[in-house]
Motif scaffolding. Structure first.
Motif, short mmCIF file in Angstrom:
data_model
loop_
_atom_site.label_atom_id
_atom_site.label_comp_id
_atom_site.label_asym_id
_atom_site.label_seq_id
_atom_site.Cartn_x
_atom_site.Cartn_y
_atom_site.Cartn_z
N HIS A 96 4.87 11.41 22.95
CA HIS A 96 4.34 12.39 22.00
C HIS A 96 3.11 11.83 21.28
O HIS A 96 2.12 12.51 21.11
N GLN A 97 3.18 10.59 20.88
CA GLN A 97 2.03 9.99 20.19
C GLN A 97 2.06 8.48 20.33
O GLN A 97 3.11 7.85 20.24
N PRO A 98 0.89 7.90 20.57
CA PRO A 98 0.83 6.44 20.53
C PRO A 98 0.95 5.99 19.08
O PRO A 98 0.54 6.71 18.17
N ARG A 99 1.55 4.84 18.88
CA ARG A 99 1.71 4.33 17.52
C ARG A 99 0.34 3.97 16.95
O ARG A 99 -0.45 3.27 17.59
N VAL A 100 0.02 4.46 15.76
CA VAL A 100 -1.25 4.11 15.11
C VAL A 100 -1.14 2.69 14.59
O VAL A 100 -0.26 2.37 13.78
N GLN A 101 -2.00 1.81 15.09
CA GLN A 101 -2.00 0.43 14.63
C GLN A 101 -2.94 0.28 13.43
O GLN A 101 -4.13 0.59 13.52
N ILE A 102 -2.39 -0.17 12.33
CA ILE A 102 -3.19 -0.34 11.10
C ILE A 102 -3.88 -1.70 11.18
O ILE A 102 -3.22 -2.75 11.17
N GLU A 103 -5.18 -1.67 11.27
CA GLU A 103 -5.95 -2.91 11.43
C GLU A 103 -6.21 -3.60 10.10
O GLU A 103 -6.33 -4.81 10.04
N GLN A 104 -6.33 -2.84 9.03
CA GLN A 104 -6.64 -3.42 7.72
C GLN A 104 -5.70 -2.84 6.68
O GLN A 104 -5.58 -1.62 6.56
N THR A 105 -5.03 -3.70 5.94
CA THR A 105 -4.07 -3.24 4.94
C THR A 105 -4.60 -3.33 3.52
O THR A 105 -4.21 -2.54 2.65
N VAL A 106 -5.46 -4.31 3.25
CA VAL A 106 -5.95 -4.52 1.89
C VAL A 106 -7.28 -3.80 1.71
O VAL A 106 -8.21 -3.98 2.50
N ALA A 107 -7.37 -2.98 0.67
CA ALA A 107 -8.56 -2.15 0.44
C ALA A 107 -9.67 -2.96 -0.24
O ALA A 107 -9.40 -3.83 -1.07
N GLU A 108 -10.90 -2.63 0.13
CA GLU A 108 -12.05 -3.22 -0.55
C GLU A 108 -12.58 -2.30 -1.64
O GLU A 108 -13.12 -2.75 -2.64
N ASP A 109 -12.42 -0.98 -1.44
CA ASP A 109 -12.89 0.01 -2.40
C ASP A 109 -11.79 1.06 -2.58
O ASP A 109 -11.60 1.94 -1.74
N THR A 110 -11.05 0.95 -3.68
CA THR A 110 -9.90 1.82 -3.92
C THR A 110 -10.28 3.29 -3.96
O THR A 110 -9.61 4.15 -3.38
N GLU A 111 -11.38 3.62 -4.64
CA GLU A 111 -11.79 5.02 -4.75
C GLU A 111 -12.19 5.61 -3.41
O GLU A 111 -11.93 6.78 -3.13
N ALA A 112 -12.81 4.79 -2.58
CA ALA A 112 -13.18 5.27 -1.25
C ALA A 112 -11.93 5.59 -0.44
O ALA A 112 -11.89 6.60 0.30
N GLU A 113 -10.90 4.75 -0.56
CA GLU A 113 -9.64 5.00 0.15
C GLU A 113 -8.98 6.29 -0.36
O GLU A 113 -8.43 7.07 0.41
N ARG A 114 -9.06 6.51 -1.68
CA ARG A 114 -8.46 7.71 -2.26
C ARG A 114 -9.14 8.96 -1.71
O ARG A 114 -8.48 9.96 -1.39
N GLN A 115 -10.45 8.93 -1.60
CA GLN A 115 -11.19 10.08 -1.08
C GLN A 115 -10.83 10.35 0.38
O GLN A 115 -10.73 11.50 0.82
N ARG A 116 -10.61 9.28 1.15
CA ARG A 116 -10.19 9.45 2.56
C ARG A 116 -8.86 10.18 2.64
O ARG A 116 -8.65 11.04 3.50
N VAL A 117 -7.95 9.82 1.73
CA VAL A 117 -6.64 10.47 1.72
C VAL A 117 -6.76 11.93 1.31
O VAL A 117 -6.14 12.82 1.91
#
Length: 756
Positions: A199-220
């Motif tokens: 059904h779906q390949p497992r999404v591999q998370i390459e980076q866990t620690v954020a460099e820009d919190t606000e940028a990550e929030r906007q992505r979500v």
């Protein structure tokens, strides 16, 4: 300090440690010091899974000589328990836990408090991080959440450093060659052949620690918008019909997609310093841990819907949108998944999707309701599924038996193809009987009706030529709804069902919930402690307790049947007074509508399901008040034999052709002789050829069965002489043969009646 702030402090230090050029062991040594200092804990230890054992890899506070010496089996001690159950432990006195195990080489005897969280990768524990303290105290919730976030980052560090063998990360170590058969749970019947597609390949998370919190929030935020748009588009798919049960499933799904609590938790995870992908995965891990603590199967299914949405969201935010549905299916396909949400199943090309195999799954899951409406066979509960099959493997799905054959040999393939071709031929022959009335050889008319529960099931009435709907399970509308269906919605469904029946008889069974059909929005104090839900606070018992529930359904049925015949059947009636109480609810609603000059049904016929043996002892008292009786053989069998049909150890133990069952049914038939009551059988027993033959011999003249069985039972009826089989049954019941099934089979074969 908040959980997010605590985690952010540790993650900042971990980011620097991970970026350093030191070797992996030195990094782990620094990690335990950082965690211990940040949580003001005397001890911090990391255990990793190597060669099937949890090995102490690094510690602050325990004896350093124990590093790479102390090893625990999964399930052994507190650390092994955490890894086995993928759960968090937080104890103020570790020694009081039943799984506590003292290891003298560690020097941990002076430490009292203990907390540990699993280090999880690909949904499996690859290690454990523990903290300990001299003083007996439970760690604060903020500390535990910080520890859980750190464990997630550690999983990436450990994997990238190659500290855990890949074999431990995969579902299994078997070589995926040669034929293999796996037994599972029958979810949707049918046969299917195709190539395995994940059904779906497992999404591999390459980076866990954020460099820009606000940028990550906007992505979500952007990912949430896109996901909700996808769900809204699915809800509007015209091919599934406006107001259908699939739409109600998606409405529940949509409720989760717009849940503010879920998005808030993801935001909090981002505040702790995680990337958008890692934050979603972090919340998803917490959801999985909660799921393991939930015993209610219906609530577990709802949590699976949330898991499905989380997978969708993480694929959107990561840009890894390659689900099998979005790539498209090029061949006949057997879909392979751990679990599957209803919305995701609807994305697949139904022309290519032949079957579904799930590692999890249950009979009440939303995806099963949708698959049944799509006519797609489903087998669930195949353990270690991803470790058994590869993409592209040939897979045979037998939804009738709950079995899956992987990489079948030519002999098995040929046998399956023969069986499949034979089934197609039979179906074609049965289809020719669609407009033929089922009369026996001696001219007796047998009513062959079908069971239904979804609006889409009604199309099978015309396809099969069934005489009507002998059982419409009204509870299905309740099971797929996020909240109690409003009266208007219920009435619209009943009206649509009668429209689709085009004048053929429809018997509506009042809501049968409780037991294995729990609703999260309806709880009962009496049901909470049920040790045997099948015999507990369910069906009519629950409906009479929740008088408002039954009043609403009664008025909806009366309104939906305006101007037409209404047939109402009450489930699980144990004594006559229960029928009287239920009918009184309908009478009061009928008086209410009459007083307000509403159009009423042209006539109302009331009946009961005879499932509880006690009713048979007072049936003569109730008969004058009934128009019809349907013997519910599924529940009746388990009650007569005191054998829970949901128990796999008992499922095949007791035979429907046991003299106990047949004598009981014969007695019920005899009680109804000469009475103006229509007696029939409703259940799986009537859909099996040999059993149906026995029922006709007992004097049953109405069968209500699954749509797939209608054609074959009509064909059987035309070969039977009722007087001949009746005489044979009376003889067998008076003096039962050693094997009733064998005797009946021999009798049928001698008359060239196929009963396989």
């Amino acid at each position: 300090m908040s959980a997010a702030a605590s985690a952010r402090t540790i993650l900042t230090s971990l980011h620097e440690i991970m970026a350093s050029r030191t070797h992996a062991q030195a990094k782990l040594n620094q990690v335990v010091e950082t965690i211990g200092e940040s949580l003001d804990s005397e001890v911090c230890s990391i255990y990793l899974l190597r060669d099937g054992m949890l090995e102490l890899f690094a510690t602050r506070g325990l004896n350093q000589a124990a590093v790479h010496v102390t090893r625990l089996a999964v399930g052994e001690g507190l650390t092994g328990t955490i890894a086995q159950n993928i759960e968090t432990l937080n104890l103020d006195e570790a020694a009081t836990h039943p799984e506590f195990q003292y290891r003298p080489e560690t020097g941990e005897e002076k430490f009292h408090s203990f907390a540990g969280v699993p280090i999880v990768r690909r949904e499996r524990a690859i290690g454990v991080v523990n903290v300990q303290h001299i003083e007996p105290r439970k760690y604060e919730e903020v500390e535990i959440e910080a520890l859980q976030t750190v464990a997630m980052v550690l999983a990436e560090l450990i994997n990238n450093a190659g500290l855990v063998d890949d074999v431990d990360l995969e579902a299994g170590t078997q070589k995926l060659t040669g034929q293999e058969t796996a037994e599972g749970l029958k979810l949707v019947k049918g046969l299917a052949l195709g190539e395995a597609v994940f059904h779906q390949p497992r999404v591999q998370i390459e980076q866990t620690v954020a460099e820009d919190t606000e940028a990550e929030r906007q992505r979500v935020y952007l990912a949430f918008d896109r996901m909700r748009e996808q769900i809204d588009n699915m809800t509007g798919q015209a091919e599934f019909g406006v107001g259908g049960e699939q739409e109600q499933v998606l409405e529940t799904y949509k409720m989760f997609a717009y849940d503010e609590g879920w998005s808030r938790r993801i935001n909090e995870a981002i505040d702790s310093g995680l990337t958008a992908e890692a934050a979603i995965e972090r919340v998803q891990q917490r959801t999985r841990m909660r799921m393991r603590e939930i015993s209610d199967p219906l609530l577990q299914d709802r949590m699976h819907d949330l898991e499905d949405l989380a997978n969708r969201l993480i694929r959107i935010v990561s840009g890894q949108l390659g689900t099998a549905a979005q790539k498209g299916l090029s061949k006949d396909t057997i879909l392979v998944a751990k679990n599957l949400g209803p919305a995701e199943l609807l994305e697949y090309d139904k022309r290519r999707l032949k079957g579904v195999v799930l590692e999890e799954g249950s009979l009440t899951a939303h995806v099963v309701i949708v698959a049944r409406a799509m006519g797609v066979p489903v087998v669930g509960r195949i353990r270690n599924l991803r470790g058994l099959v590869r993409e592209g493997d040939t897979v045979l799905v037998d939804g009738d038996k709950g079995a899956v054959t992987l990489r079948p040999g030519q002999g098995v393939l040929s046998a399956f193809e023969t069986r499949f071709a034979r089934k197609r031929e039979k179906q074609a022959a049965y289809a020719k009987l669609r407009d033929v009335e089922p009369f026996t050889r001696d001219g007796e008319r047998i009513e062959v009706m079908m069971n239904a529960g979804l609006r889409d099931d009604m199309s099978m009435l015309a396809v099969t030529g069934a005489d009507g709907i002998g059982l419409y399970r009204t509870e299905f509308q309740f099971l797929v709804s996020a909240a109690l269906p409003q009266r208007e919605r219920q009435a619209r469904l009943y009206r649509d069902v009668l429209d689709a029946a085009k004048g053929k008889k429809v018997v509506f069974r009042t809501v049968d919930i409780g037991g294995d059909k729990q609703l999260p929005y309806i709880s009962s104090e009496n049901a909470k402690e049920d040790e045997n839900p099948a015999m507990g606070w369910r069906a009519l018992r629950l409906a009479l307790e929740r008088e408002g529930l039954m009043k609403v359904q009664a008025r909806a049925l009366l309104e939906g049947s305006a101007g037409r015949e209404l047939n109402v059947m009450f489930p699980m009636v144990s004594e006559p007074w229960e029928f009287d109480a239920a009918k009184e609810v309908f009478d009061s609603q009928l008086a209410y509508l009459k007083k307000r000059k509403h159009q009423l049904p042209s006539c109302i016929n009331y009946g009961v399901m005879l499932e509880v043996p006690s009713l048979a002892e007072q049936l003569d008292l109730l008969l004058p008040r009934l128009k019809f009786i349907s013997i519910g053989t599924n529940d009746l069998t388990q009650f007569l034999f005191a054998a829970d049909r949901a128990n796999p150890m008992l499922a095949e133990r007791y035979d429907w052709l046991s003299p106990s069952i047949l004598r009981f049914l014969a007695r019920v038939v005899q009680t109804c002789v000469g009475q103006p009551v229509d007696l029939g059988v409703c259940g799986e027993m009537g859909g099996r050829r040999l059993e149906a033959l026995a029922l006709i011999g007992l004097g049953i003249r109405r069968l209500s069965i699954t749509p797939a069985a209608v054609g074959q039972i009509k064909e059987l009826v035309r070969k039977v002489d009722t007087k001949e089989i009746g005489d044979a049954m009376r003889g067998w019941l008076a003096s039962p043969p050693p094997d009733m099934r064998a005797a009946l089979t021999e009798w049928a074969e001698a008359r060239e009646i196929e009963v396989d």
